[in-house]
Design a protein around this motif. Structure first.
Motif, PDB file in Angstrom:
ATOM      1  N   PHE A 187       0.869  -1.067   0.093  1.00 43.63           N
ATOM      2  CA  PHE A 187      -0.023  -0.007  -0.092  1.00 43.63           C
ATOM      3  C   PHE A 187       0.903   1.275   0.065  1.00 43.63           C
ATOM      4  O   PHE A 187       2.189   1.248   0.390  1.00 43.63           O
ATOM      5  CB  PHE A 187      -0.941  -0.029   1.239  1.00 43.63           C
ATOM      6  N   ARG A 188       0.231   2.412  -0.464  1.00 42.51           N
ATOM      7  CA  ARG A 188       0.934   3.725  -0.616  1.00 42.51           C
ATOM      8  C   ARG A 188       0.120   4.730  -0.114  1.00 42.51           C
ATOM      9  O   ARG A 188      -1.217   4.568  -0.420  1.00 42.51           O
ATOM     10  CB  ARG A 188       1.305   3.671  -1.990  1.00 42.51           C
ATOM     11  N   ASP A 189       0.681   5.728   0.769  1.00 44.23           N
ATOM     12  CA  ASP A 189       0.050   6.837   1.140  1.00 44.23           C
ATOM     13  C   ASP A 189      -0.198   7.903  -0.066  1.00 44.23           C
ATOM     14  O   ASP A 189       1.024   8.313  -0.673  1.00 44.23           O
ATOM     15  CB  ASP A 189       0.417   7.327   2.302  1.00 44.23           C
ATOM     16  N   LEU A 190      -1.517   8.514  -0.354  1.00 41.25           N
ATOM     17  CA  LEU A 190      -1.175   9.714  -1.156  1.00 41.25           C
ATOM     18  C   LEU A 190      -1.997  10.910  -0.549  1.00 41.25           C
ATOM     19  O   LEU A 190      -3.096  11.110  -0.412  1.00 41.25           O
ATOM     20  CB  LEU A 190      -2.449   9.281  -2.446  1.00 41.25           C
ATOM     21  N   PRO A 191      -1.180  11.482   0.322  1.00 46.21           N
ATOM     22  CA  PRO A 191      -1.422  12.566   1.305  1.00 46.21           C
ATOM     23  C   PRO A 191      -2.184  13.667   0.434  1.00 46.21           C
ATOM     24  O   PRO A 191      -3.105  14.444   1.062  1.00 46.21           O
ATOM     25  CB  PRO A 191      -0.218  12.996   2.048  1.00 46.21           C
ATOM     26  N   LYS A 192      -1.884  13.907  -0.752  1.00 47.89           N
ATOM     27  CA  LYS A 192      -2.524  15.097  -1.383  1.00 47.89           C
ATOM     28  C   LYS A 192      -3.986  14.697  -1.753  1.00 47.89           C
ATOM     29  O   LYS A 192      -4.673  15.604  -1.785  1.00 47.89           O
ATOM     30  CB  LYS A 192      -1.522  15.207  -2.765  1.00 47.89           C
ATOM     31  N   ARG A 193      -3.978  13.291  -1.893  1.00 46.45           N
ATOM     32  CA  ARG A 193      -5.473  13.083  -2.278  1.00 46.45           C
ATOM     33  C   ARG A 193      -6.400  12.651  -0.952  1.00 46.45           C
ATOM     34  O   ARG A 193      -7.495  12.355  -1.159  1.00 46.45           O
ATOM     35  CB  ARG A 193      -5.464  11.942  -3.206  1.00 46.45           C
ATOM     36  N   GLY A 194      -5.526  12.339   0.121  1.00 49.92           N
ATOM     37  CA  GLY A 194      -6.189  11.929   1.360  1.00 49.92           C
ATOM     38  C   GLY A 194      -6.625  10.552   1.364  1.00 49.92           C
ATOM     39  O   GLY A 194      -7.395  10.125   2.013  1.00 49.92           O
ATOM     40  N   ILE A 195      -6.003   9.586   0.547  1.00 52.33           N
ATOM     41  CA  ILE A 195      -6.551   8.130   0.711  1.00 52.33           C
ATOM     42  C   ILE A 195      -5.102   7.398   0.473  1.00 52.33           C
ATOM     43  O   ILE A 195      -4.022   7.910   0.426  1.00 52.33           O
ATOM     44  CB  ILE A 195      -7.277   8.087  -0.806  1.00 52.33           C
ATOM     45  N   VAL A 196      -5.376   5.986   0.708  1.00 49.62           N
ATOM     46  CA  VAL A 196      -4.481   4.954   0.692  1.00 49.62           C
ATOM     47  C   VAL A 196      -4.803   4.262  -0.317  1.00 49.62           C
ATOM     48  O   VAL A 196      -5.815   3.541  -0.177  1.00 49.62           O
ATOM     49  CB  VAL A 196      -4.171   4.317   2.307  1.00 49.62           C
ATOM     50  N   VAL A 197      -3.996   3.736  -1.213  1.00 48.61           N
ATOM     51  CA  VAL A 197      -4.021   2.988  -2.279  1.00 48.61           C
ATOM     52  C   VAL A 197      -3.421   1.551  -2.032  1.00 48.61           C
ATOM     53  O   VAL A 197      -2.192   1.770  -1.805  1.00 48.61           O
ATOM     54  CB  VAL A 197      -3.749   3.508  -3.720  1.00 48.61           C
ATOM     55  N   GLY A 198      -3.913   0.390  -2.320  1.00 49.52           N
ATOM     56  CA  GLY A 198      -2.955  -0.909  -2.083  1.00 49.52           C
ATOM     57  C   GLY A 198      -3.480  -1.901  -3.071  1.00 49.52           C
ATOM     58  O   GLY A 198      -4.638  -1.926  -3.611  1.00 49.52           O
ATOM     59  N   THR A 199      -2.764  -2.837  -3.169  1.00 51.06           N
ATOM     60  CA  THR A 199      -2.953  -4.262  -3.954  1.00 51.06           C
ATOM     61  C   THR A 199      -2.366  -5.136  -3.170  1.00 51.06           C
ATOM     62  O   THR A 199      -1.382  -5.010  -2.499  1.00 51.06           O
ATOM     63  CB  THR A 199      -2.785  -4.131  -5.430  1.00 51.06           C
ATOM     64  N   GLY A 200      -2.737  -6.522  -3.513  1.00 49.03           N
ATOM     65  CA  GLY A 200      -2.220  -8.035  -2.824  1.00 49.03           C
ATOM     66  C   GLY A 200      -2.377  -9.068  -3.475  1.00 49.03           C
ATOM     67  O   GLY A 200      -2.598  -9.077  -4.536  1.00 49.03           O
ATOM     68  N   ALA A 201      -1.561 -10.087  -2.866  1.00 47.37           N
ATOM     69  CA  ALA A 201      -1.792 -11.476  -3.490  1.00 47.37           C
ATOM     70  C   ALA A 201      -1.798 -12.531  -2.253  1.00 47.37           C
ATOM     71  O   ALA A 201      -1.317 -12.037  -1.267  1.00 47.37           O
ATOM     72  CB  ALA A 201      -0.652 -11.690  -4.503  1.00 47.37           C
ATOM     73  N   TYR A 202      -2.531 -13.479  -2.756  1.00 43.77           N
ATOM     74  CA  TYR A 202      -2.560 -14.511  -1.798  1.00 43.77           C
ATOM     75  C   TYR A 202      -1.524 -15.347  -1.634  1.00 43.77           C
ATOM     76  O   TYR A 202      -1.011 -15.794  -2.605  1.00 43.77           O
ATOM     77  CB  TYR A 202      -3.951 -15.396  -1.807  1.00 43.77           C
ATOM     78  N   LEU A 203      -0.913 -15.588  -0.395  1.00 41.80           N
ATOM     79  CA  LEU A 203       0.314 -16.441  -0.094  1.00 41.80           C
ATOM     80  C   LEU A 203       0.020 -17.784  -0.588  1.00 41.80           C
ATOM     81  O   LEU A 203       1.064 -18.569  -0.688  1.00 41.80           O
ATOM     82  CB  LEU A 203       0.805 -16.321   1.319  1.00 41.80           C
ATOM     83  N   ALA A 204      -1.163 -18.143  -0.427  1.00 40.79           N
ATOM     84  CA  ALA A 204      -1.361 -19.612  -1.033  1.00 40.79           C
ATOM     85  C   ALA A 204      -0.774 -19.694  -2.682  1.00 40.79           C
ATOM     86  O   ALA A 204      -0.268 -20.942  -2.968  1.00 40.79           O
ATOM     87  CB  ALA A 204      -2.845 -20.069  -1.206  1.00 40.79           C
ATOM     88  N   ASP A 205      -0.811 -18.672  -3.421  1.00 43.84           N
ATOM     89  CA  ASP A 205      -0.240 -18.879  -4.938  1.00 43.84           C
ATOM     90  C   ASP A 205       1.045 -19.103  -4.662  1.00 43.84           C
ATOM     91  O   ASP A 205       1.887 -20.015  -5.472  1.00 43.84           O
ATOM     92  CB  ASP A 205      -0.702 -17.696  -5.437  1.00 43.84           C
ATOM     93  N   VAL A 206       1.602 -18.544  -3.485  1.00 44.75           N
ATOM     94  CA  VAL A 206       3.349 -18.495  -3.685  1.00 44.75           C
ATOM     95  C   VAL A 206       3.652 -20.157  -3.236  1.00 44.75           C
ATOM     96  O   VAL A 206       4.558 -20.758  -3.608  1.00 44.75           O
ATOM     97  CB  VAL A 206       3.671 -17.699  -2.489  1.00 44.75           C
ATOM     98  N   ASP A 207       2.675 -20.600  -2.169  1.00 46.12           N
ATOM     99  CA  ASP A 207       3.059 -21.953  -1.800  1.00 46.12           C
ATOM    100  C   ASP A 207       2.653 -22.955  -2.833  1.00 46.12           C
ATOM    101  O   ASP A 207       3.675 -24.089  -2.947  1.00 46.12           O
ATOM    102  CB  ASP A 207       2.059 -22.220  -0.600  1.00 46.12           C
ATOM    103  N   ALA A 208       1.914 -22.684  -3.426  1.00 43.68           N
ATOM    104  CA  ALA A 208       1.540 -23.774  -5.052  1.00 43.68           C
ATOM    105  C   ALA A 208       2.835 -23.689  -5.510  1.00 43.68           C
ATOM    106  O   ALA A 208       3.283 -24.641  -6.157  1.00 43.68           O
ATOM    107  CB  ALA A 208       0.392 -23.294  -5.517  1.00 43.68           C
ATOM    108  N   GLU A 209       3.399 -22.576  -5.766  1.00 44.59           N
ATOM    109  CA  GLU A 209       4.650 -22.517  -6.876  1.00 44.59           C
ATOM    110  C   GLU A 209       5.738 -23.243  -6.125  1.00 44.59           C
ATOM    111  O   GLU A 209       6.422 -24.001  -6.850  1.00 44.59           O
ATOM    112  CB  GLU A 209       5.050 -20.965  -6.998  1.00 44.59           C
TER     113      GLU A 209
END
Length: 935
Positions: A193-215
């Motif tokens: 995630f990353r803070d955008l103080p000028k916009r007053g929001i926090v934007v983020g994305t993610g991935a499930y660790l189960a995908d890592v374990d499958a690899e």
């Protein structure tokens, strides 16, 4: 032909000796050799098993590295995706800034665009406001929802924690449980995630660790298949093999592909009736082989053949790795070897009997004739002669016998007298030599070519833990053991070949390692051949210890010199960076948004200054102001602050009220050193300390700081031998996880750390400060048993306490119209100093060297302030300050330095300004500089 009794006796003795020797050799050697051959074959199977065990361990380690690499790859992808999303948001809002869209419409369009963004395995981008309201999410269940109450498995708030971290750090990663897109279950998810103080929001994305374990699981399956192919080609003896099963008794790998994947927990050991799988597991826990009865491929169902298996448990995969081989295959080579030895012995016995018969016959014939002559002489016939003429020893004996008869009586008397005299002389010489050899401070011995001791002094016998009478005539291998002989044998062979040899050997003795230096000198006999050798051994343990300490001190000194040189150059660079950033913030404060870029840069500059200060501390080049310090009161004041910042589960012990202990040190640097040690102790107790040892430890313990005086008179070893004197000893002891031996050996090296997050300069700074303060340091620690850091600092006599007065605050324009001289050889540093002085109201004159500056002092009237670097080409800054005071007694003097040098005698009212500085430091330095009244 009638044989004489002597012939019969000698030949019978030879036959009996040969028979007894052959029988003894067979009885004592053949079974032993057969058993050893069997043990070698058996241990070979265990060696193969150990190699496969290590291979499996490497596979496990490779999988862990692969998982780490996969996680890092996912993190990089998350950063890239979020950078695209942030770019899109800024693009939409830029349209609003240009007036193309209303602000609210731009915000709505940006959030709607984020919901449509998809990538990877159904992954998406989300946005939340500072109030934990979800502004953008692909699921209608979460869009616009106030999710402040969402918690993880430990009861911690999820979104408020992300918002707090983003606002504090600007960005970050966090792992927490979140619902799968189908909404049926929660799984661990890694979000960036990353803070955008000028916009007053926090934007983020993610991935499930189960995908890592499958690899990782896919990689594991490939590694197991490679191992399976290797084990199927491997054979022990003729038909032996290796196989692997798990704790559930399921066969993982077996040479027979039909058995793989099957459960064999019901198979029983015919000898005991117990499940064979459980007995294999028990053998693995005991570290012993398992012997059992089994059938053969060519005789199925007949469980009458003895097999032996070695088993090891690999906890990483919960596998049991086992070898299996028939005992009769292991013993086959030993039986063949025993039969061959028996045949060779019989042949040698027959040959020896024949040779003995010929030799005895040749020996007895002339002796019988000589015996007849002796009988005649015994009867009084002194003229009797043997008449034997031979070129060997018997012929010489007969000749001597014939010549001896006439002189027999007188010769016997003379020989008796000489023997008595010579025996007394030899006894006296031998006694004198024995006393001298025993008194020599070295171990001396003599060996013959067969390795037997011909003589040894008392020190050599003590070296092998025996008495002198016990070692003479003994074999060297039996005295020193097989391990030592493996080292000594090549040197003994060199010496027996005629070459002197000198070497060192270390071995344990009485709980410590004894290091010896041995010289082997060949002893030459008749004809120049080597008949034996002399051994001279010296104990060099103390010399080796001193040598190691010297090498370590030189290594740390070299690292310190390198670190100090780098820190000096960086101090000049940081002075320029910090000064210009500070000026830019003041001058362009009205520029919207510029401060958001300048303030982090200033923080980074101050962080760099802290790192260079720690490097200078390690290299013993930081400017210090040693003065008497009362340590007990200082520690009690520190304890108040530490208790506020430490967890309540850590008890802190400091000297009690009423005690006073004084030392000579820079109080500020001493406080920094003690705080560093206390923080290290806190991290070690709470489990974030030295390596992985803290994992799983309770977050409670004790930190004790004790102070006492210590008078050193004899030998005392800290980081180097302590010079006899009176010292103040500080002991910082914690009950944390302690150091491993490897980490302890590198504890004070700069940039070496066992913490997950740390600069690696804490202990190195403490070490450098202690050494620069003419003190000593020692670290006593064992893994899992806590750490004690002991400092020895020079002791001081108590002095009257004084209260430091703060420098008077400089009102605006207080120095307006005054003239200052800046002497600095670095153009950019001089420019920063000049600009700051101008901002304080000074008029500034500049000089690029000490020689130029002293000329300006003599030529320009009205100079009220001299700011000079200590290290400059030409006249040094200290000499410039002294000469300037002689010419201008009323002038204030501020000396600037980034590292310690030999200042010499400074002017009593001179002030040191340390690089890098900011304008507040400069104001304080000018305020501290006194302005003597003119005479």
């Amino acid at each position: 032909m009638v044989r004489s009794p002597l012939f019969l006796r000698l030949f019978s003795a030879i036959l009996i000796t040969l028979g007894l020797f052959s029988a003894a050799a067979y009885v004592f050697s053949v079974p032993f050799i057969e058993e050893k051959a069997y043990e070698i074959e058996r241990d070979a199977s265990r060696t193969i098993l150990d190699n496969i065990f290590e291979l499996v361990g490497k596979i496990r380690g490779g999988l862990e590295e692969q998982r780490t690499a996969t996680v890092d790859s996912y993190k990089a992808r998350l950063r890239d995706v979020l950078s695209l999303a942030v770019g899109y948001i800024e693009h939409v809002h830029a349209r609003a800034d240009r007036g193309e869209l209303p602000p609210e419409e731009a915000r709505r369009e940006a959030m709607e665009g984020l919901k449509a963004l998809r990538y990877g395995n159904g992954d998406y981008v989300w946005a939340i406001g500072y109030d934990s309201v979800i502004l953008s999410h692909p699921s209608p269940d979460y869009q616009g929802r106030d999710a402040a109450d969402l918690r993880d498995n430990l009861g911690r708030h999820i979104l408020p924690t992300i918002i707090a971290t983003a606002k504090r750090e600007g960005e970050g990663f966090q792992t927490y449980p979140w619902w799968r897109p189908n909404g049926d279950e929660r799984a661990l998810k890694l979000s960036y995630f990353r803070d955008l103080p000028k916009r007053g929001i926090v934007v983020g994305t993610g991935a499930y660790l189960a995908d890592v374990d499958a690899e990782v699981e896919r990689r594991k399956a490939e590694a197991i298949d490679d191992l399976r192919q290797a084990l199927r080609r491997l054979r022990i003896a003729r038909t032996g093999y290796l196989y692997i099963f798990d704790s559930a008794n399921r066969m993982i790998i077996h040479p027979n592909a039909n058995i793989e994947g099957t459960a064999f927990g019901d198979l029983l050991n015919p000898a005991t009736g117990h499940p064979i799988a459980e007995e294999l597991k028990a053998a693995a826990s005991r570290g012993e082989p398992l012997t059992y009865l089994w059938d053969k491929p060519d005789d199925p169902g007949n469980y009458a053949y003895e097999k032996i298996s070695w088993v090891r448990h690999f906890e990483g995969f919960d596998w049991y790795i086992a070898s299996s081989v028939y005992v009769e295959e292991l013993r086959r080579s030993s039986v063949v070897l025993g039969n061959r030895i028996l045949a060779i012995g019989m042949v040698l016995m027959a040959a020896g009997s024949l040779l003995g018969y010929v030799a005895v016959d040749r020996l007895v014939r002339p002796l019988r004739r000589l015996a007849d002559t002796a009988a005649q002489v015994s009867g009084g016939d002194l003229g009797a002669r043997s008449g034997i003429c031979r070129g060997d020893e018997i012929g010489l004996l007969a000749s001597a016998f014939d010549g001896m008869v006439g002189r027999l009586r007188d010769t016997v008397a003379t020989l008796d007298s000489r023997v008595r005299s010579r025996t007394a002389a030899l006894a006296e010489v031998e006694a004198r030599q024995r006393v001298i050899l025993d008194a020599i401070p070295a171990s001396i011995a003599g060996l013959d070519r067969d390795g037997r001791l011909t003589f040894a002094n008392r020190r050599w016998a003590e070296l092998v833990g025996r008495g002198k009478d016990e070692v003479l005539g003994r074999d060297l291998a039996g005295l020193v053991g097989r391990r030592a002989m493996a080292v000594l044998r090549p040197q003994l062979d060199r010496c027996l070949a005629g070459e002197a040899a000198t070497f060192e050997y270390a071995f344990p003795r009485d709980g410590r390692t004894l290091v010896t230096k041995t010289t082997l000198i060949p002893h030459r006999g008749e004809g120049g051949t080597v008949a034996g050798l002399f051994v001279l051994t010296l104990d060099v343990t103390d010399e080796k210890q001193t040598e190691r300490q010297l090498v370590e001190a030189q290594r740390l000194k070299a690292v310190g010199q390198l670190s100090g040189g780098l820190a000096h150059d960086f101090n000049n660079l940081l002075s320029i960076i910090i000064g210009n950033l500070s000026a830019a913030r003041e001058r362009y404060a009205a520029v919207d948004g510029l401060d958001a870029y300048l303030e982090p840069a200033q923080r980074a500059g101050r962080r760099g200054a802290d790192i260079t200060a720690r490097l200078l501390a390690f290299s013993r080049q930081q400017p210090l102001k040693p003065q008497p310090v009362e340590l007990c009161g200082l520690l009690r004041d520190m304890a108040v602050l530490l208790r506020r910042s430490f967890p309540s589960s850590i008890a802190i012990g400091v000297p009690e009220e009423g005690r006073e202990c004084w030392t000579i040190a820079d109080q500020t640097q001493l406080e920094n050193a003690l705080v560093n040690l206390a923080i290290n102790a806190r991290d070690a107790i709470c489990g974030d300390g030295r390596g992985d040892l803290g994992a799983g430890r309770p977050s409670g313990g004790r930190l004790d700081i004790a102070v006492g005086t210590r008078k050193v008179e004899g030998e005392l070893l800290f980081d180097e031998p302590v010079r006899p004197d009176d010292y103040l000893e500080i002991r910082v002891a914690d009950s944390g996880c302690g150091f491993t031996p490897e980490a302890l050996a590198r504890a004070v090296e700069p940039f070496f750390t066992t913490k997950a997050l740390g600069s690696g300069l804490g202990l190195s700074m403490v070490y450098g400060f202690v050494k620069q303060s003419r003190g000593y340091l020692r670290i006593d620690s064992r893994a899992g048993q806590g750490t004690t850091v002991s400092l020895l600092l020079p002791r001081a006599e108590p002095v009257a306490r004084s209260v430091d007065a703060d420098p008077p605050a400089a009102p605006d324009g207080a120095w307006g119209g005054q003239l200052a001289l800046v002497a600095e050889d670095n153009d950019d540093v001089r420019q920063v100093m000049r600009q700051q002085l101008v901002d304080l109201g000074f008029s500034v004159v500049e000089a690029a060297s000490g020689d130029e500056a002293v000329e300006l002092v003599g030529q320009i009237d009205g100079l009220s302030l001299l700011v000079t670097d200590i290290v400059m080409p030409g006249l040094p800054g200290v000499d410039l300050a002294r000469r300037a005071r002689l010419l201008r007694p009323a002038m204030r003097v501020v000396l600037v330095s980034g590292f310690a040098v030999e200042y010499g005698d400074l002017p009593p009212d001179a002030v040191i300004l340390r690089k890098p500085w900011d304008k507040r430091d400069l104001v304080a330095a000018i305020g501290h500089a006194t302005e003597p009244a003119p005479a």
